[in-house]
Design a protein around this motif. Structure first.
Motif, PDB file in Angstrom:
ATOM      1  N   ALA A  25       0.856  -1.184   0.000  1.00  9.58           N
ATOM      2  CA  ALA A  25       0.000   0.000   0.000  1.00  9.58           C
ATOM      3  C   ALA A  25       0.893   1.235   0.000  1.00  9.58           C
ATOM      4  N   TYR A  26       0.481   2.244  -0.746  1.00 10.33           N
ATOM      5  CA  TYR A  26       1.253   3.488  -0.831  1.00 10.33           C
ATOM      6  C   TYR A  26       0.701   4.431   0.240  1.00 10.33           C
TER       7      TYR A  26
ATOM      8  N   ASP B 125       5.280   0.689  -7.977  1.00  9.61           N
ATOM      9  CA  ASP B 125       6.597   1.080  -7.457  1.00  9.61           C
ATOM     10  C   ASP B 125       7.113   2.380  -8.073  1.00  9.61           C
ATOM     11  N   GLN B 126       6.365   2.934  -9.037  1.00 10.12           N
ATOM     12  CA  GLN B 126       6.704   4.242  -9.591  1.00 10.12           C
ATOM     13  C   GLN B 126       5.609   5.275  -9.287  1.00 10.12           C
ATOM     14  N   ALA B 127       4.874   5.053  -8.209  1.00 16.52           N
ATOM     15  CA  ALA B 127       3.779   5.967  -7.855  1.00 16.52           C
ATOM     16  C   ALA B 127       4.291   7.382  -7.601  1.00 16.52           C
ATOM     17  N   ALA B 128       5.477   7.506  -7.019  1.00 18.63           N
ATOM     18  CA  ALA B 128       6.032   8.839  -6.765  1.00 18.63           C
ATOM     19  C   ALA B 128       6.271   9.588  -8.070  1.00 18.63           C
ATOM     20  N   ASP B 129       6.748   8.885  -9.097  1.00 21.45           N
ATOM     21  CA  ASP B 129       6.956   9.518 -10.401  1.00 21.45           C
ATOM     22  C   ASP B 129       5.625   9.940 -11.022  1.00 21.45           C
ATOM     23  N   ALA B 130       4.611   9.102 -10.857  1.00 24.59           N
ATOM     24  CA  ALA B 130       3.287   9.420 -11.399  1.00 24.59           C
ATOM     25  C   ALA B 130       2.723  10.680 -10.738  1.00 24.59           C
TER      26      ALA B 130
ATOM     27  N   ARG C  35       1.971  16.791 -10.342  1.00 23.71           N
ATOM     28  CA  ARG C  35       2.344  18.018  -9.623  1.00 23.71           C
ATOM     29  C   ARG C  35       2.961  19.049 -10.575  1.00 23.71           C
ATOM     30  N   ALA C  36       3.798  18.567 -11.496  1.00 26.71           N
ATOM     31  CA  ALA C  36       4.495  19.467 -12.418  1.00 26.71           C
ATOM     32  C   ALA C  36       3.619  19.923 -13.570  1.00 26.71           C
ATOM     33  N   ARG C  37       2.379  19.422 -13.622  1.00 25.68           N
ATOM     34  CA  ARG C  37       1.419  19.765 -14.672  1.00 25.68           C
ATOM     35  C   ARG C  37       1.990  19.444 -16.047  1.00 25.68           C
TER      36      ARG C  37
END
Length: 322
Positions: free
Chosen positions: A5-6, A299-304, A309-311
């Motif tokens: 879970a994230y 495992d790439q949720a932060a990148d998503a 965030r960066a629009r």
């Protein structure tokens, strides 16, 4: 038994993938094996505790998801195990499994993939209710969509065109404008280089404005409205909540209205149910084409989330549990 879970454990630290106990459905709930989760700007606000419905710590991110029912809690009559469903849970979507109120689950047509279904509810539901119920958009009217290449913006373009409106799409840069054109936009405004107010006025002005951006773009669109125009405030992705000159509302007979899709769950959930049912019919008939525009593994949720965030995203960002 545990699952991934994230999780958000502090508003001052980034979320992380944790191993936590797999939940079991309580009374009136269904258990779901989650396949995909759609990301929303609200997830970013939740991480820092700035969203109006931020859960108590710790919690798992992910407002909307799709998956397969694998268990029923006491008193839950369905959907039956094995049913493909989409659910707006408000949290818990970025995990391998989750438990949610059975009443919030909608069965999916075979034509809709899990990734598309995870991208569907909030974005399409927001635009559908905003344009059909709040603004009462009519065939032949001119709809100006700000942030037209974002997760909700593209759906407003697509739904507005499907309703017979003339759609002016405002987005940043050639690639995003082409995405809006592909979704059904008739006219394009580049927010980086064009004067939104003057360009929209030259195109005849707007009868309805769909604004998930706020800030200076709201002000420009406000000034490009025709008499009796309706302005929908959907969100403030710019970070700037605009001030509205009430005397201008009076002079031009304008209406400014808000739309918070999740709020209907508390006072009129049947409207959401009917709206989603109609949209699923439209999707099955090919009138609209929901899809995930950016897909990442868990495992790439932060990148998503950073893409959001960066629009830099065009359309909807989805995370899969593969």
């Amino acid at each position: 038994m545990t699952m991934r879970a994230y999780c958000v454990t502090s508003h001052d630290a980034p979320p992380a993938i944790e191993r936590i106990a797999r939940p079991r459905p309580g009374p009136g709930q269904i258990g779901i094996k989650i396949h995909a989760c759609g990301l929303n700007f609200a997830d970013l606000l939740m991480m820092s505790g700035r969203y109006q419905d931020t859960p108590a710590l710790p919690f798992t991110l992910g407002l909307e998801l799709s998956g397969v029912v694998d268990s029923l809690g006491e008193g839950a009559s369905g959907p039956a195990p094995g049913t493909r469903v989409a659910v707006y849970g408000g949290q818990g979507g970025l995990a391998d499994y989750g438990c949610f109120d059975a009443a919030r689950a909608v069965a999916l047509p075979d034509s809709l993939s899990h990734e598309a279904a995870a991208a569907f509810q909030i974005a399409y539901g927001t635009s559908h209710l905003a344009l059909t119920r709040r603004a009462r958009l009519q065939p032949g009217e001119t709809l100006l969509v700000l942030g037209a290449a974002g997760g909700v913006g593209l759906t407003a373009v697509e739904i507005g065109a499907a309703m017979g409106a003339r759609v002016i799409a405002c987005a940043r840069g050639k690639d995003k404008l082409e995405a809006a054109r592909a979704a059904g936009a008739h006219e394009l405004i580049d927010s980086e280089t064009d004067d939104i107010r003057e360009t929209c006025k030259a195109l005849g002005g707007a009868d309805v404005v769909y604004d998930p951006v706020g800030g200076d773009q709201f002000t420009a669109a406000f000034r490009a409205c025709r008499p009796e125009a309706r302005i929908l405030t959907i969100g403030f992705a710019s970070g700037d909540v605009p001030r509205i000159p009430a005397n201008h509302l009076l002079v031009k007979n304008l209406t400014v209205m808000g739309l918070y899709w999740g709020g209907y769950l508390t006072f009129a959930p049947e409207l959401l149910t009917r709206s989603l049912a109609e949209l699923l019919t439209w999707a099955d008939e090919g009138r609209i084409a929901p899809r995930a525009h950016h897909v990442y593994p868990l495992d790439q949720a932060a990148d998503a989330l950073e893409l959001l965030r960066a629009r830099k995203s065009t359309g909807k960002v989805v995370v899969t549990m593969a």
